[in-house]
Write a protein that holds these residues in place. Sequence first.
Motif, short mmCIF file in Angstrom:
data_model
loop_
_atom_site.label_atom_id
_atom_site.label_comp_id
_atom_site.label_asym_id
_atom_site.label_seq_id
_atom_site.Cartn_x
_atom_site.Cartn_y
_atom_site.Cartn_z
N LYS A 31 2.07 7.45 12.56
CA LYS A 31 3.21 6.41 13.24
C LYS A 31 4.03 7.08 13.90
CE LYS A 31 6.00 2.95 11.73
NZ LYS A 31 6.55 1.90 10.38
N GLY A 82 -0.19 8.90 7.16
CA GLY A 82 0.04 7.71 7.75
C GLY A 82 1.50 7.72 8.50
N SER A 83 2.37 8.48 7.78
CA SER A 83 3.77 8.47 8.48
C SER A 83 3.70 9.39 9.68
CB SER A 83 4.93 8.91 7.41
OG SER A 83 4.62 10.31 6.95
N ARG A 127 0.81 -1.23 0.02
CA ARG A 127 0.12 0.09 0.15
C ARG A 127 0.68 1.34 0.19
NH1 ARG A 127 -4.62 -1.81 4.32
NH2 ARG A 127 -5.74 -3.22 3.08
N ARG A 128 0.33 2.16 -0.62
CA ARG A 128 1.12 3.39 -0.57
C ARG A 128 1.32 4.21 0.60
NH1 ARG A 128 -0.99 7.45 -4.43
NH2 ARG A 128 -3.10 6.89 -3.59
N ARG A 129 2.15 4.63 0.94
CA ARG A 129 2.58 5.52 2.30
C ARG A 129 1.96 6.79 1.92
NH1 ARG A 129 5.93 2.53 6.42
NH2 ARG A 129 6.41 0.51 5.26
N THR A 130 1.20 7.32 2.90
CA THR A 130 0.98 8.68 2.81
C THR A 130 1.62 9.70 4.08
OG1 THR A 130 -1.04 8.63 4.13
CG2 THR A 130 -1.33 8.23 2.00
#
Length: 70
Positions: free
Chosen positions: A45, A41-42, A35-38
């Motif tokens: 995290k 999302g980062s 899945r692409r990291r957005t």
Amino acid sequence: MDRTALFKATVKTIRTKNKALGVKETSRDILSPSRRRTEFGSKAKDVLMNITKLRDFLLEHQKDYISPFR
């Protein structure tokens, strides 16, 4: 009540039916690690890691904050 055998039989039936109809399986797309990291999302995290570090710090120094005689 264990329904594992019933579940496995149902999955096998659906796979057989889909194979006969020529339908491609897409079950791997659901759990795909590619899945692409957005940016969101980062950042999420990073926030989670900071919260975990803070929790660990507070648990480690809990006595210093709770003890009324220190």
